[in-house]
Design a protein around this motif. Structure first.
Motif, PDB file in Angstrom:
ATOM      1  N   GLY A 136       0.794  -1.219   0.000  1.00 54.11           N
ATOM      2  CA  GLY A 136       0.000   0.000   0.000  1.00 54.11           C
ATOM      3  C   GLY A 136       0.817   1.255   0.000  1.00 54.11           C
ATOM      4  O   GLY A 136       2.034   1.238  -0.141  1.00 54.11           O
ATOM      5  N   GLY A 137       0.131   2.347   0.141  1.00 57.85           N
ATOM      6  CA  GLY A 137       0.740   3.663   0.117  1.00 57.85           C
ATOM      7  C   GLY A 137      -0.045   4.568  -0.808  1.00 57.85           C
ATOM      8  O   GLY A 137      -0.455   4.146  -1.886  1.00 57.85           O
ATOM      9  N   PRO A 138      -0.305   5.790  -0.426  1.00 55.11           N
ATOM     10  CA  PRO A 138      -1.114   6.680  -1.242  1.00 55.11           C
ATOM     11  C   PRO A 138      -0.448   6.933  -2.593  1.00 55.11           C
ATOM     12  O   PRO A 138       0.771   7.018  -2.653  1.00 55.11           O
ATOM     13  CB  PRO A 138      -1.177   7.970  -0.399  1.00 55.11           C
ATOM     14  N   PRO A 139      -1.206   7.000  -3.694  1.00 53.73           N
ATOM     15  CA  PRO A 139      -2.671   6.931  -3.760  1.00 53.73           C
ATOM     16  C   PRO A 139      -3.181   5.541  -4.089  1.00 53.73           C
ATOM     17  O   PRO A 139      -4.066   5.374  -4.923  1.00 53.73           O
ATOM     18  CB  PRO A 139      -2.975   7.904  -4.899  1.00 53.73           C
ATOM     19  N   GLY A 140      -2.623   4.509  -3.533  1.00 58.97           N
ATOM     20  CA  GLY A 140      -3.045   3.140  -3.804  1.00 58.97           C
ATOM     21  C   GLY A 140      -1.889   2.197  -3.601  1.00 58.97           C
ATOM     22  O   GLY A 140      -0.981   2.458  -2.818  1.00 58.97           O
ATOM     23  N   VAL A 141      -1.912   1.079  -4.287  1.00 60.87           N
ATOM     24  CA  VAL A 141      -0.839   0.099  -4.179  1.00 60.87           C
ATOM     25  C   VAL A 141       0.423   0.675  -4.814  1.00 60.87           C
ATOM     26  O   VAL A 141       0.401   1.188  -5.929  1.00 60.87           O
ATOM     27  CB  VAL A 141      -1.250  -1.213  -4.874  1.00 60.87           C
ATOM     28  N   ARG A 142       1.553   0.585  -4.090  1.00 65.63           N
ATOM     29  CA  ARG A 142       2.772   1.248  -4.563  1.00 65.63           C
ATOM     30  C   ARG A 142       3.248   0.699  -5.904  1.00 65.63           C
ATOM     31  O   ARG A 142       3.719   1.455  -6.753  1.00 65.63           O
ATOM     32  CB  ARG A 142       3.874   1.121  -3.515  1.00 65.63           C
ATOM     33  N   VAL A 143       3.167  -0.616  -6.098  1.00 57.05           N
ATOM     34  CA  VAL A 143       3.670  -1.163  -7.356  1.00 57.05           C
ATOM     35  C   VAL A 143       2.861  -0.636  -8.529  1.00 57.05           C
ATOM     36  O   VAL A 143       3.404  -0.380  -9.610  1.00 57.05           O
ATOM     37  CB  VAL A 143       3.677  -2.706  -7.316  1.00 57.05           C
ATOM     38  N   ASP A 144       1.558  -0.420  -8.361  1.00 58.05           N
ATOM     39  CA  ASP A 144       0.743   0.152  -9.439  1.00 58.05           C
ATOM     40  C   ASP A 144       1.139   1.602  -9.701  1.00 58.05           C
ATOM     41  O   ASP A 144       1.234   2.038 -10.855  1.00 58.05           O
ATOM     42  CB  ASP A 144      -0.748   0.078  -9.077  1.00 58.05           C
ATOM     43  N   GLY A 145       1.368   2.358  -8.608  1.00 61.14           N
ATOM     44  CA  GLY A 145       1.790   3.745  -8.778  1.00 61.14           C
ATOM     45  C   GLY A 145       3.136   3.854  -9.466  1.00 61.14           C
ATOM     46  O   GLY A 145       3.354   4.755 -10.291  1.00 61.14           O
ATOM     47  N   ALA A 146       4.055   2.929  -9.151  1.00 61.52           N
ATOM     48  CA  ALA A 146       5.371   2.958  -9.781  1.00 61.52           C
ATOM     49  C   ALA A 146       5.271   2.613 -11.268  1.00 61.52           C
ATOM     50  O   ALA A 146       5.956   3.206 -12.097  1.00 61.52           O
ATOM     51  CB  ALA A 146       6.314   1.991  -9.077  1.00 61.52           C
ATOM     52  N   CYS A 147       4.410   1.648 -11.610  1.00 66.77           N
ATOM     53  CA  CYS A 147       4.249   1.278 -13.023  1.00 66.77           C
ATOM     54  C   CYS A 147       3.671   2.442 -13.823  1.00 66.77           C
ATOM     55  O   CYS A 147       3.994   2.620 -14.998  1.00 66.77           O
ATOM     56  CB  CYS A 147       3.336   0.058 -13.141  1.00 66.77           C
ATOM     57  N   ASP A 148       2.824   3.250 -13.195  1.00 66.01           N
ATOM     58  CA  ASP A 148       2.212   4.382 -13.897  1.00 66.01           C
ATOM     59  C   ASP A 148       3.111   5.616 -13.920  1.00 66.01           C
ATOM     60  O   ASP A 148       3.081   6.383 -14.888  1.00 66.01           O
ATOM     61  CB  ASP A 148       0.879   4.753 -13.230  1.00 66.01           C
ATOM     62  N   GLY A 149       3.921   5.816 -12.850  1.00 62.16           N
ATOM     63  CA  GLY A 149       4.599   7.097 -12.727  1.00 62.16           C
ATOM     64  C   GLY A 149       6.100   7.101 -12.621  1.00 62.16           C
ATOM     65  O   GLY A 149       6.707   8.176 -12.649  1.00 62.16           O
ATOM     66  N   HIS A 150       6.744   5.927 -12.491  1.00 58.91           N
ATOM     67  CA  HIS A 150       8.199   5.944 -12.347  1.00 58.91           C
ATOM     68  C   HIS A 150       8.868   5.990 -13.710  1.00 58.91           C
ATOM     69  O   HIS A 150       8.565   5.167 -14.586  1.00 58.91           O
ATOM     70  CB  HIS A 150       8.684   4.722 -11.570  1.00 58.91           C
ATOM     71  N   PRO A 151       9.809   6.912 -13.936  1.00 58.46           N
ATOM     72  CA  PRO A 151      10.412   7.050 -15.268  1.00 58.46           C
ATOM     73  C   PRO A 151      11.315   5.891 -15.669  1.00 58.46           C
ATOM     74  O   PRO A 151      11.611   5.729 -16.857  1.00 58.46           O
ATOM     75  CB  PRO A 151      11.210   8.354 -15.160  1.00 58.46           C
ATOM     76  N   ALA A 152      11.777   5.095 -14.698  1.00 56.67           N
ATOM     77  CA  ALA A 152      12.706   3.997 -15.031  1.00 56.67           C
ATOM     78  C   ALA A 152      12.114   2.644 -14.651  1.00 56.67           C
ATOM     79  O   ALA A 152      12.838   1.721 -14.287  1.00 56.67           O
ATOM     80  CB  ALA A 152      14.041   4.203 -14.316  1.00 56.67           C
ATOM     81  N   ILE A 153      10.780   2.504 -14.772  1.00 57.11           N
ATOM     82  CA  ILE A 153      10.142   1.268 -14.332  1.00 57.11           C
ATOM     83  C   ILE A 153      10.581   0.072 -15.176  1.00 57.11           C
ATOM     84  O   ILE A 153      10.662  -1.054 -14.682  1.00 57.11           O
ATOM     85  CB  ILE A 153       8.598   1.417 -14.355  1.00 57.11           C
ATOM     86  N   GLU A 154      10.917   0.290 -16.454  1.00 60.88           N
ATOM     87  CA  GLU A 154      11.359  -0.830 -17.296  1.00 60.88           C
ATOM     88  C   GLU A 154      12.684  -1.403 -16.803  1.00 60.88           C
ATOM     89  O   GLU A 154      12.879  -2.621 -16.803  1.00 60.88           O
ATOM     90  CB  GLU A 154      11.471  -0.388 -18.746  1.00 60.88           C
ATOM     91  N   ALA A 155      13.597  -0.535 -16.366  1.00 65.24           N
ATOM     92  CA  ALA A 155      14.873  -1.007 -15.831  1.00 65.24           C
ATOM     93  C   ALA A 155      14.660  -1.767 -14.533  1.00 65.24           C
ATOM     94  O   ALA A 155      15.310  -2.788 -14.280  1.00 65.24           O
ATOM     95  CB  ALA A 155      15.824   0.168 -15.614  1.00 65.24           C
ATOM     96  N   THR A 156      13.738  -1.279 -13.700  1.00 63.35           N
ATOM     97  CA  THR A 156      13.435  -1.975 -12.452  1.00 63.35           C
ATOM     98  C   THR A 156      12.828  -3.344 -12.734  1.00 63.35           C
ATOM     99  O   THR A 156      13.180  -4.336 -12.087  1.00 63.35           O
ATOM    100  CB  THR A 156      12.460  -1.141 -11.594  1.00 63.35           C
ATOM    101  N   ALA A 157      11.913  -3.400 -13.699  1.00 64.10           N
ATOM    102  CA  ALA A 157      11.293  -4.670 -14.057  1.00 64.10           C
ATOM    103  C   ALA A 157      12.341  -5.669 -14.538  1.00 64.10           C
ATOM    104  O   ALA A 157      12.316  -6.854 -14.165  1.00 64.10           O
ATOM    105  CB  ALA A 157      10.237  -4.447 -15.134  1.00 64.10           C
ATOM    106  N   ALA A 158      13.292  -5.213 -15.350  1.00 66.22           N
ATOM    107  CA  ALA A 158      14.352  -6.102 -15.843  1.00 66.22           C
ATOM    108  C   ALA A 158      15.214  -6.601 -14.688  1.00 66.22           C
ATOM    109  O   ALA A 158      15.620  -7.771 -14.656  1.00 66.22           O
ATOM    110  CB  ALA A 158      15.210  -5.364 -16.869  1.00 66.22           C
ATOM    111  N   GLU A 159      15.496  -5.734 -13.714  1.00 63.78           N
ATOM    112  CA  GLU A 159      16.305  -6.152 -12.573  1.00 63.78           C
ATOM    113  C   GLU A 159      15.581  -7.189 -11.729  1.00 63.78           C
ATOM    114  O   GLU A 159      16.175  -8.161 -11.268  1.00 63.78           O
ATOM    115  CB  GLU A 159      16.679  -4.941 -11.719  1.00 63.78           C
ATOM    116  N   LEU A 160      14.282  -7.000 -11.521  1.00 70.24           N
ATOM    117  CA  LEU A 160      13.514  -7.970 -10.736  1.00 70.24           C
ATOM    118  C   LEU A 160      13.456  -9.320 -11.446  1.00 70.24           C
ATOM    119  O   LEU A 160      13.544 -10.368 -10.799  1.00 70.24           O
ATOM    120  CB  LEU A 160      12.105  -7.436 -10.480  1.00 70.24           C
ATOM    121  N   ARG A 161      13.313  -9.304 -12.768  1.00 74.35           N
ATOM    122  CA  ARG A 161      13.344 -10.562 -13.513  1.00 74.35           C
ATOM    123  C   ARG A 161      14.689 -11.262 -13.337  1.00 74.35           C
ATOM    124  O   ARG A 161      14.758 -12.484 -13.189  1.00 74.35           O
ATOM    125  CB  ARG A 161      13.082 -10.307 -15.010  1.00 74.35           C
TER     126      ARG A 161
END
Length: 237
Positions: A136-161
């Motif tokens: 959680g975390g405003p304004p909703g689930v943090r992972v959803d907010g990061a997917c919508d608003g983080h400029p480097a979410i693709e790099a983070t996704a690759a690192e998690l994979r």
């Protein structure tokens, strides 16, 4: 959201790695009688042999480490403050794996500083950080907010994979199987049932290499089903 699923998989596999029982060699008493197995949990370590008094000979095989270095590296505590920026700048100085906790701590700090600067950081443990990233975390689930608003979410996704893949190999866990869309024809090469999707990735046609998002595959399926309906009606008349 598949990033959330990958984070929970990382938490589970890391827990398996920490708590996996390891069978050590049998102990023997002074008379050579078998005293049975010792079973430990966590990173295995064997007795360290005494230093050899023989002179070093060129070409001799290097003695193996008496520990599972990869497991110890991956399950080590997070390094706070985080050194990974410097480690990646001078990659040749980094030996072995960065711990899972260290890599997650870098992501947590990045998301907090970029999107939620007024939020408190979690404890630097794998489970606590996965909870912070996914719950959680405003304004909703943090992972959803990061997917919508983080400029480097693709790099983070690759690192998690990458982290999940390392943990799968270390724990002997099989890769998730690809989902194949049976009966769906590729919109580019018209090959039937050749579109498949690995978890967390775009779907790929095995015939021509065309990439599809899940939404595009669903739209392709709906269009093909709709095109078949008139033919079925004419056949039934």
């Amino acid at each position: 959201m598949w990033i959330g699923d990958t984070l929970h998989e990382i938490d589970r596999l890391h827990g398996d790695l920490v708590n996996e029982p390891v069978e050590q060699p049998r102990d023997r008493d002074y008379a050579g009688r078998d005293k049975g197995f010792h079973v430990w949990t966590g990173a295995p370590a064997a007795p360290i042999p005494a230093r050899s008094q023989q002179p070093h000979v060129s070409g001799s095989r290097e003695r193996q480490l008496p520990i599972d270095a990869d497991r110890i590296d991956l399950t080590a505590p997070a390094r706070v403050p985080n050194p990974t920026v410097h480690g990646r700048r001078w990659a040749g100085d980094q030996h072995g794996h960065l711990s899972v906790a260290t890599r997650l701590w870098e992501i947590v700090r990045d998301w907090r500083d970029t999107l939620w600067p007024d939020q408190h950081l979690p404890e630097p443990t794998v489970s606590a950080m996965v909870g912070w990233l996914t719950v959680g975390g405003p304004p909703g689930v943090r992972v959803d907010g990061a997917c919508d608003g983080h400029p480097a979410i693709e790099a983070t996704a690759a690192e998690l994979r990458e982290v999940a893949g390392i943990l799968r190999r270390e724990t002997g866990t099989e890769e998730p199987r690809a989902k194949r869309f049976l009966g769906v024809a590729c919109g580019r090469c018209d090959a039937l049932s050749q579109i498949a999707q690995q978890p967390g990735e775009d779907a790929l046609c095995g015939g021509c290499g065309q990439l599809y998002s899940l939404e595009q595959v669903q739209e392709l399926t709906r269009a093909q089903v709709a095109a078949m309906r008139p033919a079925r009606k004419q056949a039934s008349v």
